[in-house]
Design a protein around this motif. Structure first.
Motif, PDB file in Angstrom:
ATOM      1  N   ALA A   1       8.442  18.199 -69.259  1.00  0.00           N
ATOM      2  CA  ALA A   1      10.010  18.182 -69.615  1.00  0.00           C
ATOM      3  C   ALA A   1       9.967  17.327 -70.871  1.00  0.00           C
ATOM      4  N   LEU A   2       9.462  16.192 -70.783  1.00  0.00           N
ATOM      5  CA  LEU A   2       9.571  15.599 -72.050  1.00  0.00           C
ATOM      6  C   LEU A   2       9.190  16.202 -73.410  1.00  0.00           C
ATOM      7  N   ALA A   3       8.128  16.871 -73.078  1.00  0.00           N
ATOM      8  CA  ALA A   3       7.627  17.643 -74.415  1.00  0.00           C
ATOM      9  C   ALA A   3       8.571  18.552 -74.867  1.00  0.00           C
ATOM     10  N   GLN A   4       9.230  19.295 -73.725  1.00  0.00           N
ATOM     11  CA  GLN A   4      10.234  20.498 -74.180  1.00  0.00           C
ATOM     12  C   GLN A   4      11.342  19.752 -74.732  1.00  0.00           C
ATOM     13  N   ALA A   5      11.720  18.852 -74.188  1.00  0.00           N
ATOM     14  CA  ALA A   5      13.097  17.891 -74.759  1.00  0.00           C
ATOM     15  C   ALA A   5      12.706  17.463 -76.087  1.00  0.00           C
ATOM     16  N   GLY A   6      11.508  17.065 -76.355  1.00  0.00           N
ATOM     17  CA  GLY A   6      11.087  16.291 -77.459  1.00  0.00           C
ATOM     18  C   GLY A   6      11.075  17.237 -78.661  1.00  0.00           C
TER      19      GLY A   6
ATOM     20  N   THR B   1      13.466  26.359 -57.388  1.00  0.00           N
ATOM     21  CA  THR B   1      13.368  25.293 -58.487  1.00  0.00           C
ATOM     22  C   THR B   1      14.670  24.727 -58.955  1.00  0.00           C
ATOM     23  N   GLY B   2      15.947  25.340 -58.600  1.00  0.00           N
ATOM     24  CA  GLY B   2      17.010  24.841 -59.017  1.00  0.00           C
ATOM     25  C   GLY B   2      17.169  23.294 -58.473  1.00  0.00           C
TER      26      GLY B   2
ATOM     27  N   SER C   1      14.273  24.170 -68.384  1.00  0.00           N
ATOM     28  CA  SER C   1      13.345  25.254 -68.378  1.00  0.00           C
ATOM     29  C   SER C   1      14.126  26.409 -67.780  1.00  0.00           C
ATOM     30  N   LEU C   2      14.627  27.501 -68.629  1.00  0.00           N
ATOM     31  CA  LEU C   2      15.693  28.270 -68.024  1.00  0.00           C
ATOM     32  C   LEU C   2      15.138  28.969 -66.788  1.00  0.00           C
ATOM     33  N   LYS C   3      14.016  29.197 -66.654  1.00  0.00           N
ATOM     34  CA  LYS C   3      13.607  30.066 -65.355  1.00  0.00           C
ATOM     35  C   LYS C   3      13.919  28.941 -64.161  1.00  0.00           C
TER      36      LYS C   3
ATOM     37  N   ALA D   1      13.536  34.607 -67.796  1.00  0.00           N
ATOM     38  CA  ALA D   1      13.687  33.383 -68.660  1.00  0.00           C
ATOM     39  C   ALA D   1      12.615  32.718 -68.745  1.00  0.00           C
ATOM     40  N   GLN D   2      11.424  32.969 -68.055  1.00  0.00           N
ATOM     41  CA  GLN D   2      10.238  32.106 -68.361  1.00  0.00           C
ATOM     42  C   GLN D   2       9.899  32.051 -69.958  1.00  0.00           C
ATOM     43  N   GLY D   3       9.643  30.776 -70.325  1.00  0.00           N
ATOM     44  CA  GLY D   3       9.371  30.647 -71.716  1.00  0.00           C
ATOM     45  C   GLY D   3      10.453  30.029 -72.521  1.00  0.00           C
ATOM     46  N   ALA D   4      11.733  30.315 -71.941  1.00  0.00           N
ATOM     47  CA  ALA D   4      12.934  29.973 -72.523  1.00  0.00           C
ATOM     48  C   ALA D   4      13.450  28.823 -72.270  1.00  0.00           C
ATOM     49  N   LEU D   5      13.854  27.971 -73.177  1.00  0.00           N
ATOM     50  CA  LEU D   5      14.826  26.569 -72.877  1.00  0.00           C
ATOM     51  C   LEU D   5      16.060  26.935 -72.720  1.00  0.00           C
TER      52      LEU D   5
END
Length: 314
Positions: free
Chosen positions: A13-18, A54-55, A76-78, A192-196
């Motif tokens: 999550a930190l990597a994605q947000a970063g 996962t929600g 993570s949109l999924k 939506a896997q792979g999408a933010l």
């Protein structure tokens, strides 16, 4: 002004947000700061299915933003439930990462070359069903933990392989662990896997001058095609009234003159699969409206063909 970005505190999550923070600063010049939030899903060791899907990761982030403690949240949109959340809206979906699933196995093995009785771990009922459909002679085990924990099940010898999202492995620099990619035409990933998904307070999308920097950032990182594909895939999930953990795969893509969508529903034990396609011409006007309609129509096709008999959707 500094935009505050809410995120889970896990490494992924930190990597994605970063990545989003760096993108915003690079394209707009606006300063950003990450604000980590601990969610119930991060603390609990129960299976995702027993936690309600996962929600569970999204609720703490959303409440944090509604209290005004951050300006936007990166999901993570999924993992985000399809139902609207009062006071919040998806403000942007950036360019999508690899939407495929990946096998990380010992000794460079693939799913077809794993021996009978091999132990394969996943926390996803969809992935479990897909593995069982293709290799009914394999033992599929439910696992939790971050990416490195899951990869550790293989390196320690506790399991022969794990199935993970290629996007997450890529964002963490762990693609060297991948021994096989599952192609989307035969193995669709989670919707939506792979999408933010960049979620914001709905009020900030209005004309308030105080939110001008946020709106400019959202517009700068938006990817129209990725957003339309995610809308179509999530519309399938919403119409089937299925949660994030249901054994459903979907993948959409914007082609030269059309939007193509494929979706699949699996029996949990892998004994049956229903996979259907739909395609619609790219609209002149609102692409997102057309994408939503395409997803709903394909979901109706799935229901008419017996999707609710094949898998538990609610």
């Amino acid at each position: 002004m500094t935009l505050l970005i809410g995120t889970r505190g896990s490494a992924l999550a930190l990597a994605q947000a970063g990545d989003i923070a760096n993108l915003i600063t690079r394209v707009t010049g606006t300063a950003t700061r990450l604000v980590p939030v601990t969610t119930h899903g991060d603390i609990s060791r129960e299976s995702l299915a027993s936690l309600g899907g996962t929600g569970v990761f999204a609720s703490a982030l959303r409440e944090f933003m509604l209290r005004g403690e951050c300006d936007l949240v990166v999901h993570s949109l999924k993992d985000l439930p399809t139902a609207a959340y009062p006071g919040l809206s998806i403000g942007a979906i950036p360019a999508r990462a690899d939407a495929r699933d990946a096998l990380c196995a010992r000794d460079g093995l693939t799913l077809d070359t794993l021996p009978a009785g091999a132990r394969v771990g996943t926390g996803s009922p969809r992935r479990a069903a897909q593995v069982r459909e293709r290799r009914p002679d394999i033992e599929v085990l439910d696992i939790r933990g971050n990416v490195d924990t899951r990869l550790g099940f293989v390196s320690s010898g506790e399991m022969d392989a794990v199935v993970l999202a290629a996007a997450g492995l890529g964002r963490l620099g762990r693609t060297a662990a991948i021994t096989e990619y599952f192609e989307l035409d035969v193995w669709p990933g989670a919707p939506a896997q792979g999408a933010l998904g960049i979620e914001v307070r709905t009020e900030s999308l209005g004309g308030d001058p105080a939110s001008a920097s946020l709106r400019a950032a959202l517009a700068a990182i938006e990817d129209t095609g990725a957003h339309a594909a995610a809308v179509a895939e999530r519309a399938v999930l919403a119409r089937l009234e299925a949660g994030c953990a249901a054994p459903i795969g979907a993948h959409a893509e914007v082609r030269e003159s059309s939007l193509f969508l494929r979706a699949a529903v699996y029996a949990p034990d892998g004994s049956e699969r229903l996979i259907l396609d739909r395609e619609s011409a790219l609209p002149v006007a609102d692409l997102h409206v057309a994408a939503f309609a395409l997803g709903r129509a394909l979901a109706e096709d799935l229901l008419a063909a017996g999707a609710d008999r094949i898998a538990p959707l609610n």
